[in-house]
Scaffold this motif. Structure first.
Motif, PDB file in Angstrom:
ATOM      1  N   ASN A  77       0.673  -1.735   0.333  1.00  0.00           N
ATOM      2  CA  ASN A  77       0.359  -0.335   0.235  1.00  0.00           C
ATOM      3  C   ASN A  77       0.689   1.227  -0.129  1.00  0.00           C
ATOM      4  N   SER A  78       2.315   1.413   0.258  1.00  0.00           N
ATOM      5  CA  SER A  78       2.614   2.546   0.373  1.00  0.00           C
ATOM      6  C   SER A  78       3.142   2.857  -1.693  1.00  0.00           C
ATOM      7  N   ARG A  79       2.885   3.684  -2.130  1.00  0.00           N
ATOM      8  CA  ARG A  79       2.701   4.099  -3.056  1.00  0.00           C
ATOM      9  C   ARG A  79       1.563   4.931  -3.950  1.00  0.00           C
ATOM     10  N   ALA A  80       1.273   5.028  -4.914  1.00  0.00           N
ATOM     11  CA  ALA A  80       0.590   6.083  -5.372  1.00  0.00           C
ATOM     12  C   ALA A  80      -0.924   5.338  -5.796  1.00  0.00           C
ATOM     13  N   ARG A  81      -1.600   5.090  -5.342  1.00  0.00           N
ATOM     14  CA  ARG A  81      -3.214   4.628  -5.836  1.00  0.00           C
ATOM     15  C   ARG A  81      -4.000   5.255  -5.610  1.00  0.00           C
ATOM     16  N   PHE A  82      -5.304   4.392  -5.954  1.00  0.00           N
ATOM     17  CA  PHE A  82      -6.743   4.763  -5.847  1.00  0.00           C
ATOM     18  C   PHE A  82      -7.424   4.475  -4.602  1.00  0.00           C
ATOM     19  N   ASP A  83      -8.037   5.102  -3.813  1.00  0.00           N
ATOM     20  CA  ASP A  83      -8.168   4.708  -2.580  1.00  0.00           C
ATOM     21  C   ASP A  83     -10.098   5.062  -2.216  1.00  0.00           C
ATOM     22  N   ASP A  84     -10.830   4.442  -1.765  1.00  0.00           N
ATOM     23  CA  ASP A  84     -12.213   4.736  -1.489  1.00  0.00           C
ATOM     24  C   ASP A  84     -12.256   6.534  -0.235  1.00  0.00           C
ATOM     25  N   PHE A  85     -12.809   6.778  -0.649  1.00  0.00           N
ATOM     26  CA  PHE A  85     -12.705   8.426   0.744  1.00  0.00           C
ATOM     27  C   PHE A  85     -13.287   7.612   1.935  1.00  0.00           C
ATOM     28  N   GLU A  86     -14.053   6.883   1.890  1.00  0.00           N
ATOM     29  CA  GLU A  86     -14.368   6.279   3.527  1.00  0.00           C
ATOM     30  C   GLU A  86     -13.388   6.299   4.204  1.00  0.00           C
ATOM     31  N   THR A  87     -12.421   4.780   3.365  1.00  0.00           N
ATOM     32  CA  THR A  87     -10.909   4.247   4.056  1.00  0.00           C
ATOM     33  C   THR A  87     -10.013   4.760   4.407  1.00  0.00           C
ATOM     34  N   ALA A  88      -9.678   5.741   3.697  1.00  0.00           N
ATOM     35  CA  ALA A  88      -8.745   7.254   3.975  1.00  0.00           C
ATOM     36  C   ALA A  88      -9.162   7.975   4.927  1.00  0.00           C
ATOM     37  N   PHE A  89     -10.345   8.750   4.741  1.00  0.00           N
ATOM     38  CA  PHE A  89     -10.027   9.614   5.554  1.00  0.00           C
ATOM     39  C   PHE A  89     -11.027   9.186   6.775  1.00  0.00           C
ATOM     40  N   LEU A  90     -12.065   8.184   6.857  1.00  0.00           N
ATOM     41  CA  LEU A  90     -13.171   8.760   8.301  1.00  0.00           C
ATOM     42  C   LEU A  90     -12.188   8.201   9.692  1.00  0.00           C
ATOM     43  N   GLY A  91     -12.669   8.933  10.729  1.00  0.00           N
ATOM     44  CA  GLY A  91     -11.815   9.183  11.291  1.00  0.00           C
ATOM     45  C   GLY A  91     -10.642  10.017  11.520  1.00  0.00           C
ATOM     46  N   HIS A  92     -10.920  11.169  10.630  1.00  0.00           N
ATOM     47  CA  HIS A  92      -9.764  11.720  10.412  1.00  0.00           C
ATOM     48  C   HIS A  92     -10.430  13.517  10.095  1.00  0.00           C
ATOM     49  N   ARG A  93      -9.455  14.064  10.450  1.00  0.00           N
ATOM     50  CA  ARG A  93      -9.814  15.630  10.367  1.00  0.00           C
ATOM     51  C   ARG A  93      -9.251  16.486   8.713  1.00  0.00           C
TER      52      ARG A  93
END
Length: 212
Positions: A77-93
Motif C-alpha cells: 500500500n506504500s505507493r500512489a493509488r486510488f482509494d475509497d474516500f471513507e477508507t482513507a479519511f474516516l476518523g480524520h480531520r
C-alpha cells in the motif's frame, strides 16, 4: 485560515455531496508521522496553521481519491493509488479546497486521466532527504558548499517524480493535465522546500474552501 472538519460516519454523505472531481483534500494528522511532517514544514518556514497539514489527496468522484500513502506494515500500500474516500479519511480531520476548474467536466476528466498515468512507490528516500535538508540544509551548504546543497535539493525533486510523496503526486497530476500554469501555481507565500509540500496547498490563494 481553512475550516477543518472531522470525517465521521454520519457526515460521509455530506462530504461526498459537496466534493467534485479535482477537489483537493488536506488531512491534519495527530500521529508521530504528522508531527515529523509538521516539523519539516516548520523548518522550511511555513506558517503554524499551514504546517499542521500532513497529507494531500485528490478527489476523483464516485467516492474515490487518488493519493500516495506510506504504510510500513503493508508495503504493497506504500505507493500512489486510488482509494475509497471513507477508507482513507474516516476518523480524520480534513479540509477540502477547490481550484477554478470546478464545473468544467473536460478539465476534470483530464485530471482523472492524468492520475491514471501516474504511479510508483511512495517516496521514502525523498521524505528522508527532505528531513535532512530541512534540519541541516544550512550546515550542508556551509560545510560542502552551495553547489552541493543545490544538487542535493535537485536530487529530491528528481526522486519525487518517480517515487512521489503525497503532495508532489497531486502537483504532478495537475502539471500533467495542464503542462504549464496549473491552478496550483501561486506566488511565493512562504516556505522554501525544494518540492511541493502539503503546506503549499494550504497557503495557496488560488485554492478556495469548499463548504461542507
Amino acid at each position: 485560515m481553512r475550516p477543518i472538519r472531522p470525517v465521521e460516519t454520519h457526515s460521509l454523505d455530506r462530504f461526498r455531496a459537496a466534493m467534485r472531481p479535482g477537489d483537493i483534500i488536506l488531512k491534519f494528522g495527530t500521529d508521530k508521522v504528522a508531527a515529523v511532517i509538521g516539523y519539516v514544514q516548520g523548518r522550511y518556514g511555513y506558517c503554524p496553521d499551514a504546517r499542521k497539514t500532513s497529507h494531500v489527496a485528490m478527489y476523483c468522484g464516485g467516492g474515490q481519491v487518488f493519493h500516495a500513502t506510506y504504510s510500513p506494515l503493508k508495503p504493497e500500500n506504500s505507493r500512489a493509488r486510488f482509494d475509497d474516500f471513507e477508507t482513507a479519511f474516516l476518523g480524520h480531520r480534513i479540509t477540502v479546497i477547490r481550484s477554478d476548474i470546478a464545473g468544467d467536466p473536460d478539465r476534470c476528466n483530464e485530471l482523472i486521466e492524468a492520475a491514471r498515468t501516474l504511479g510508483g512507490p511512495y517516496g521514502v528516500t525523498a521524505a528522508v532527504d527532505l528531513l535532512i535538508d530541512a534540519s541541516f540544509g544550512k550546515v550542508i551548504a556551509d560545510t560542502l558548499g552551495a553547489d552541493y546543497s543545490e544538487r542535493y535539493r535537485l536530487k529530491i525533486l528528481r526522486d519525487t517524480r518517480t517515487a512521489p510523496i503525497c503532495s508532489s503526486l497531486v502537483f504532478q497530476v495537475y502539471l500533467r493535465a495542464w503542462r504549464q500554469d496549473t491552478p496550483l501555481d501561486a506566488p511565493e507565500t512562504g516556505g522554501s522546500a525544494p518540492v511541493s509540500m502539503p503546506a503549499d496547498f494550504y497557503i495557496n490563494p488560488r485554492l478556495t474552501n469548499v463548504k461542507i
